[in-house]
Enzyme design. Sequence first.
Site, PDB file in Angstrom:
ATOM      1  CE  LYS A 117      -4.252  -1.948   1.714  1.00  0.00           C
ATOM      2  NZ  LYS A 117      -5.341  -1.939   2.662  1.00  0.00           N
ATOM      3  CE  LYS A 199      -5.849  -7.825  -1.615  1.00  0.00           C
ATOM      4  NZ  LYS A 199      -5.860  -7.628  -0.230  1.00  0.00           N
ATOM      5  CE  LYS A 202     -13.803  -3.684   1.277  1.00  0.00           C
ATOM      6  NZ  LYS A 202     -12.684  -3.418   2.175  1.00  0.00           N
TER       7      LYS A 202
HETATM    8  P1  TYM Z   1     -10.710  -5.772   4.014  1.00  0.00           P
HETATM    9  O1  TYM Z   1     -11.718  -4.710   4.251  1.00  0.00           O
HETATM   10  O2  TYM Z   1      -9.653  -5.536   2.991  1.00  0.00           O
HETATM   11  O3  TYM Z   1     -11.405  -7.126   3.613  1.00  0.00           O
HETATM   12  C1  TYM Z   1     -12.446  -7.689   4.399  1.00  0.00           C
HETATM   13  C2  TYM Z   1     -12.315  -9.205   4.374  1.00  0.00           C
HETATM   14  O4  TYM Z   1     -12.381  -9.693   3.019  1.00  0.00           O
HETATM   15  C3  TYM Z   1     -11.264 -10.533   2.762  1.00  0.00           C
HETATM   16  N1  TYM Z   1     -10.862 -10.355   1.363  1.00  0.00           N
HETATM   17  C4  TYM Z   1     -10.753 -11.351   0.486  1.00  0.00           C
HETATM   18  N2  TYM Z   1     -10.944 -12.674   0.593  1.00  0.00           N
HETATM   19  C5  TYM Z   1     -10.767 -13.425  -0.528  1.00  0.00           C
HETATM   20  N3  TYM Z   1     -10.401 -12.910  -1.729  1.00  0.00           N
HETATM   21  C6  TYM Z   1     -10.191 -11.583  -1.878  1.00  0.00           C
HETATM   22  N4  TYM Z   1      -9.844 -11.079  -3.058  1.00  0.00           N
HETATM   23  C7  TYM Z   1     -10.373 -10.737  -0.744  1.00  0.00           C
HETATM   24  N5  TYM Z   1     -10.263  -9.399  -0.545  1.00  0.00           N
HETATM   25  C8  TYM Z   1     -10.558  -9.185   0.752  1.00  0.00           C
HETATM   26  C9  TYM Z   1     -10.175 -10.031   3.706  1.00  0.00           C
HETATM   27  O5  TYM Z   1      -9.197 -11.045   3.944  1.00  0.00           O
HETATM   28  C10 TYM Z   1     -10.979  -9.696   4.941  1.00  0.00           C
HETATM   29  O6  TYM Z   1     -11.199 -10.849   5.726  1.00  0.00           O
HETATM   30  N6  TYM Z   1      -7.400  -5.378   7.734  1.00  0.00           N
HETATM   31  C11 TYM Z   1      -8.731  -5.862   7.393  1.00  0.00           C
HETATM   32  C12 TYM Z   1      -9.841  -5.291   8.253  1.00  0.00           C
HETATM   33  C13 TYM Z   1      -9.689  -5.494   9.729  1.00  0.00           C
HETATM   34  C14 TYM Z   1      -9.797  -6.710  10.429  1.00  0.00           C
HETATM   35  C15 TYM Z   1      -9.648  -6.369  11.803  1.00  0.00           C
HETATM   36  C16 TYM Z   1      -9.994  -8.021  10.025  1.00  0.00           C
HETATM   37  C17 TYM Z   1      -9.470  -4.496  10.652  1.00  0.00           C
HETATM   38  N7  TYM Z   1      -9.468  -5.041  11.894  1.00  0.00           N
HETATM   39  C18 TYM Z   1      -9.652  -7.357  12.790  1.00  0.00           C
HETATM   40  C19 TYM Z   1     -10.024  -9.006  11.020  1.00  0.00           C
HETATM   41  C20 TYM Z   1      -9.860  -8.670  12.377  1.00  0.00           C
HETATM   42  C21 TYM Z   1      -9.021  -5.490   5.952  1.00  0.00           C
HETATM   43  O7  TYM Z   1      -8.478  -4.572   5.416  1.00  0.00           O
HETATM   44  O8  TYM Z   1     -10.037  -6.190   5.393  1.00  0.00           O
END
Ligand code: TYM
Length: 343
Positions: A117, A199, A202
């Site tokens: 990032k 991947k 968003k």
């Molecule tokens: P975020 O918002 O990027 O994504 C949310 C969840 O979706 C999963 N994910 C995917 N799984 C499969 N294929 C993909 N292409 C894909 N893109 C996203 C992510 O693995 C995630 O589970 N850092 C985290 C948010 C967060 C969090 C937490 C998660 C903040 N605090 C505490 C767990 C526990 C994030 O950016 O997710």
Amino acid sequence: MSSDEGMQRVFSGIQPDGELHLGNYLGAVRHWVGLQESYRCFFCIVDLHAMTLPWDPAALSETTLKTGALLLACGVDPARSILFVQSEVGEHPELAWVLSCVARMGELRRMVQFKEKSKGETESVGVGLFTYPVLQAADVLLYRAHAVPVGEDQRQHIELMRDLAVRFNSTFGDTFTVPQPLISPAGARIMSLDEPTQKMSKSSPRPGSKILLVDSPDTILKKVRSAVTDSGREVAAGDDKPALTNLLTIFSVVDGTDVPAVERRFAGSGYGAFKTALAEALIERLAPIRNRYGDLLADPAETRRLLSAGAARAAEVAGPTMDEVRARTGLVPRRSSGAAGVP
Ligand code: TYM
């Protein structure tokens, strides 16, 4: 005391930094919905994390609410789970500060997501992007969660939070549960439709790279039809066929089968027939979510109310954890807590 007091706890979060896509759903949110049966679940819309890259304030508040509505539409049930917005529970940044004094520069510098990032611009990105995983650790540790259901891209962040929990416990006394990642192999890494070595994300500006959970049936059909494929004609997965492997994985997860079964089903069919069947399966799976989302958007005040009620319940758990952290680390008790010290 509520009847679920003895249950194991699950925590997960999602950033309101764009519209939820199929990767979010298949990698994480569909598991959240299933886990509600047997765990005490905390699901968090992590708006503070969404500030770690430049953001638009109006868009952030709107996307936060919409993400809440979409999670409800996916089946997160506020009667069984605690669904809330991170910034409504002040203990998250409070614990993050304490943990940032426990974390080490070197371990944060190793985080792959920070490297990706910051795109090599490590001197000019915000400090919050660097300390992002510490806030994520605080999210989970505050609720003493046992398990964290996420996609594959979050594995390293969970390893870090485990290390921080162990280090804190051995320095200040047993306080945190050391959480386990819950990464189901099927669908843990859904790739872009137009660039299958990246991947699905968003933040991608290319609409053709992802299926949004709110896409219309027409849009889903168009996006699947224009998804890139590999050379050859066979509907078959393989290391040299990243595009087909991704599409077959999506089909198998949505259909509840495995990839070899999908390959057998479409043997000799050609890409066109396979893509049409995939689009139909996706449309059928996502239609109820899209419909419920439409209903929820008609009454945003109700979603707002549910999220605030969730935050109040979350704070009942987070507050006592933070009281204990304060006592163990030598901070004075919070003005309102009435906490006496280390139990
Ligand atoms: P975020 O918002 O990027 O994504 C949310 C969840 O979706 C999963 N994910 C995917 N799984 C499969 N294929 C993909 N292409 C894909 N893109 C996203 C992510 O693995 C995630 O589970 N850092 C985290 C948010 C967060 C969090 C937490 C998660 C903040 N605090 C505490 C767990 C526990 C994030 O950016 O997710």
